[in-house]
Design a protein around this motif. Sequence first.
Motif, PDB file in Angstrom:
ATOM      1  N   ARG A 598      16.149   8.074  34.234  1.00  0.00           N
ATOM      2  CA  ARG A 598      15.904   7.878  32.808  1.00  0.00           C
ATOM      3  C   ARG A 598      16.575   8.937  31.954  1.00  0.00           C
ATOM      4  NH1 ARG A 598       9.942   5.412  31.721  1.00  0.00           N
ATOM      5  NH2 ARG A 598       9.865   4.006  33.505  1.00  0.00           N
ATOM      6  N   LEU A 599      17.352   9.791  32.555  1.00  0.00           N
ATOM      7  CA  LEU A 599      17.961  10.908  31.837  1.00  0.00           C
ATOM      8  C   LEU A 599      18.880  10.415  30.730  1.00  0.00           C
ATOM      9  CD1 LEU A 599      17.720  13.994  32.241  1.00  0.00           C
ATOM     10  CD2 LEU A 599      19.921  13.902  33.392  1.00  0.00           C
ATOM     11  N   LYS A 600      18.729  11.004  29.525  1.00  0.00           N
ATOM     12  CA  LYS A 600      19.551  10.637  28.375  1.00  0.00           C
ATOM     13  C   LYS A 600      20.410  11.791  27.883  1.00  0.00           C
ATOM     14  CE  LYS A 600      16.213   7.240  26.672  1.00  0.00           C
ATOM     15  NZ  LYS A 600      15.314   6.865  25.554  1.00  0.00           N
ATOM     16  N   LYS A 601      19.954  13.025  28.050  1.00  0.00           N
ATOM     17  CA  LYS A 601      20.710  14.150  27.506  1.00  0.00           C
ATOM     18  C   LYS A 601      20.627  15.345  28.447  1.00  0.00           C
ATOM     19  CE  LYS A 601      19.295  16.757  24.018  1.00  0.00           C
ATOM     20  NZ  LYS A 601      18.950  17.217  22.638  1.00  0.00           N
ATOM     21  N   VAL A 602      21.788  15.970  28.650  1.00  0.00           N
ATOM     22  CA  VAL A 602      21.865  17.206  29.423  1.00  0.00           C
ATOM     23  C   VAL A 602      22.714  18.196  28.640  1.00  0.00           C
ATOM     24  CG1 VAL A 602      22.607  18.291  31.561  1.00  0.00           C
ATOM     25  CG2 VAL A 602      21.673  15.991  31.618  1.00  0.00           C
ATOM     26  N   LEU A 603      22.214  19.416  28.463  1.00  0.00           N
ATOM     27  CA  LEU A 603      22.962  20.456  27.778  1.00  0.00           C
ATOM     28  C   LEU A 603      23.370  21.507  28.801  1.00  0.00           C
ATOM     29  CD1 LEU A 603      23.962  21.556  25.057  1.00  0.00           C
ATOM     30  CD2 LEU A 603      21.815  22.793  24.852  1.00  0.00           C
ATOM     31  N   VAL A 604      24.694  21.634  29.018  1.00  0.00           N
ATOM     32  CA  VAL A 604      25.214  22.549  30.032  1.00  0.00           C
ATOM     33  C   VAL A 604      26.526  23.156  29.548  1.00  0.00           C
ATOM     34  CG1 VAL A 604      24.182  21.387  32.015  1.00  0.00           C
ATOM     35  CG2 VAL A 604      26.410  20.652  31.186  1.00  0.00           C
ATOM     36  N   GLU A 605      27.004  24.171  30.302  1.00  0.00           N
ATOM     37  CA  GLU A 605      28.328  24.695  30.034  1.00  0.00           C
ATOM     38  C   GLU A 605      29.390  23.746  30.574  1.00  0.00           C
ATOM     39  OE1 GLU A 605      25.849  26.275  31.513  1.00  0.00           O
ATOM     40  OE2 GLU A 605      25.910  28.458  31.211  1.00  0.00           O
ATOM     41  N   GLU A 606      30.589  23.837  30.020  1.00  0.00           N
ATOM     42  CA  GLU A 606      31.669  22.910  30.379  1.00  0.00           C
ATOM     43  C   GLU A 606      32.021  22.951  31.855  1.00  0.00           C
ATOM     44  OE1 GLU A 606      36.442  22.825  29.817  1.00  0.00           O
ATOM     45  OE2 GLU A 606      35.243  23.661  28.202  1.00  0.00           O
ATOM     46  N   TRP A 607      32.152  24.150  32.415  1.00  0.00           N
ATOM     47  CA  TRP A 607      32.666  24.234  33.785  1.00  0.00           C
ATOM     48  C   TRP A 607      31.703  23.662  34.811  1.00  0.00           C
ATOM     49  CZ3 TRP A 607      30.087  27.008  37.559  1.00  0.00           C
ATOM     50  CH2 TRP A 607      29.111  27.919  37.132  1.00  0.00           C
ATOM     51  N   LYS A 608      30.449  23.520  34.451  1.00  0.00           N
ATOM     52  CA  LYS A 608      29.464  23.039  35.416  1.00  0.00           C
ATOM     53  C   LYS A 608      29.462  21.530  35.578  1.00  0.00           C
ATOM     54  CE  LYS A 608      26.317  26.949  34.914  1.00  0.00           C
ATOM     55  NZ  LYS A 608      24.959  27.418  34.517  1.00  0.00           N
ATOM     56  N   ILE A 609      30.220  20.803  34.751  1.00  0.00           N
ATOM     57  CA  ILE A 609      30.254  19.351  34.911  1.00  0.00           C
ATOM     58  C   ILE A 609      31.625  18.864  35.362  1.00  0.00           C
ATOM     59  CG2 ILE A 609      28.458  18.976  33.197  1.00  0.00           C
ATOM     60  CD1 ILE A 609      30.617  18.077  31.270  1.00  0.00           C
ATOM     61  N   GLU A 610      32.528  19.793  35.656  1.00  0.00           N
ATOM     62  CA  GLU A 610      33.864  19.369  36.067  1.00  0.00           C
ATOM     63  C   GLU A 610      33.827  18.582  37.365  1.00  0.00           C
ATOM     64  OE1 GLU A 610      36.203  22.877  36.184  1.00  0.00           O
ATOM     65  OE2 GLU A 610      36.511  22.937  34.019  1.00  0.00           O
ATOM     66  N   ASN A 611      32.927  18.921  38.258  1.00  0.00           N
ATOM     67  CA  ASN A 611      32.836  18.219  39.531  1.00  0.00           C
ATOM     68  C   ASN A 611      31.869  17.042  39.489  1.00  0.00           C
ATOM     69  OD1 ASN A 611      34.609  20.027  40.748  1.00  0.00           O
ATOM     70  ND2 ASN A 611      32.948  21.462  41.230  1.00  0.00           N
ATOM     71  N   VAL A 612      31.226  16.850  38.340  1.00  0.00           N
ATOM     72  CA  VAL A 612      30.278  15.751  38.208  1.00  0.00           C
ATOM     73  C   VAL A 612      30.951  14.542  37.579  1.00  0.00           C
ATOM     74  CG1 VAL A 612      28.054  15.048  37.279  1.00  0.00           C
ATOM     75  CG2 VAL A 612      28.418  17.413  37.967  1.00  0.00           C
ATOM     76  N   VAL A 613      31.583  14.750  36.415  1.00  0.00           N
ATOM     77  CA  VAL A 613      32.317  13.681  35.730  1.00  0.00           C
ATOM     78  C   VAL A 613      33.648  14.242  35.248  1.00  0.00           C
ATOM     79  CG1 VAL A 613      30.471  12.138  35.036  1.00  0.00           C
ATOM     80  CG2 VAL A 613      30.841  14.232  33.768  1.00  0.00           C
TER      81      VAL A 613
END
Length: 623
Positions: A598-613
């Motif tokens: 059900r997740l709608k929003k995630v607030l993270v730093e840029e480098w931490k999502i490079e391997n996710v999307v």
Amino acid sequence: MRGADLINPALPDELLDDVIRRVGSGGAKRDLDACALVCRRWRRLERASRRSARLAASGERADEVVRLVAERFTALTEVSVDERLTAAAAASGSAPRSYRSGTLHIPNRIRRRRRLPLASNLTLHIAPFPLDQPVSDERTERSCLTDVGLTHLARGCRGLEKLSLVWCSAISSTGLVRIAENCKNLTSLDLQACFIGDPGLVAIGEGCKLLRKLNLRFVEGTTDEGLIGLVKNCGQSLVSLSVATCLWLTDASLHAVGSHCPNLEILSVESDRVQSVGIISIAKGCRQLKTLKLQCIGTGDDALDAIGSFCPLLEILSLNNFERFTDRSLTSIAKGCKNLTDLVLTDCQLLTDRSLEFVARNCKKLARLKINGCQSMESVALEHIGRWCPRLLELSLIFCPRIENSAFLEIGSGCSLLRTLHLIDCSRITDDALCHIAQGCKNLTELSIRRGYEVGDRALVSIAENCKSLRELTLQFCERVSDAGLSAIAENCPLHRLNLCGCHLITDTGLTAVARGCPDLVFLDMSVLRIVGDIALAEIGDGCPKLREIALSHCPEVTNVGLGHLVRGCLQLESCQMVYCRRITSSGVATVVSGCGRLKKVLVEEWKIENVVPDVVSEVMTK
């Protein structure tokens, strides 16, 4: 018999239509959609019974979408169009989301490629981007609702009664003229942040004689002539008017409102150009006023004296940024407006305790009081409120450095019905004040303290012992609060919302107590708790299955392991903020994203999502 249709042959259209209307009356859009999918007959009847629609005004073929809606749902009486909405947000009914350079919407094609079980409208917010600036690249340009789409709506839904056009920047007077020509039953019109000229407003006045509510907040492109033309034609029916931050508004418009709108009950005016004469015209002509919200720097005591003299029915009054407003006029209002239930005073620097004494003595029905930045007021003002206003339900004090503990002795003694208390930047408030409140106001359900540097565990223990109905607690940067006070709250008060941001003495022990004592928790802010680690997240995951929002930014001891425990138990999670948590990596982000359907929003730093999307990140990086 299996496969047999036992409903359609037995029920005529009239009865089936009544059934569908009853389904729709509960406000469950999903149930109505399900009815429409049963068969063609049900779809036809459902379309004919649909009364409201919420549409996104941005995106490809916006006008075409509105045309299709108007053709298929001709019985619509309420339409809301918002340019800030995406199509997904409009369909889900979620709050408007601004288009920002640090906001990523994950396309379905990428979800399929990566095989991530994401919610259909998950948004990733990248922290380093300037989140308050719009994207300027040409590739982000989008089409908007124009007068063409508004014309389709006007001609297709002639029974329209309520129309909201929020931030629809591409519409003009032409579209409003079409609405005026076709929608004679219009009673409510919201034009917030639209660029509308005078002909459009005049046409609405001439064509929509039943108009009762009008919102012109942030409306540009018109002048006094437009509003004057409107109220001359439909002012008799108007009961609610909001005109805010419109540079064109002058006393001429308010004089026309006062002359032509005798039934006006709700008025909101924010303008630097309005003088006392305009407010006096309103007071003399609109004697049915019940709600008045003013932010007019140029007005003074004469204007507010008139409000006290001519508006005895006033119940809600908000006065903001009055540089020339003194005790004299608030005293006049208190004497003349004895039905006052809500009073907001913001940055009224010349007010003192004396005027609030008159309010307390004369306005015995006062239920909600907010004082923001009125630095001349001292404890005596609140002491009078405590003595004379036993119906007080909500009290908000913001940046009131002169108010001391003694004021709360009277509030606690006299205002036993108090349910909400907000104390923000009140530097002299200590545990003693909160103890007075706890002992006298046992019905307290919401307590918010921000930067209460002198508030500690003794106050929380007293609250826990006396206020068993407490459901919302905010303790932002209350640096003396520790596990002892928090544990007492958790043991006695089944909280739904808890904000502990910046309470640096809180450890895993305190949050463990919360997890075990507050199973109905839906919101938790544990940001800037530097000694809280994975044990707390594991306990929260086990004990708070209803949690929907969590903020754990600036928690250096939280790791990917803790996130894993959290998401295994908190399956309802919709929002997770975890900026600047040095031990959380892209693996932890992937754990949250893949583990919460059900997740709608995630607030993270840029480098931490490079391997996710990675495809989405590279797309934004090119902007």
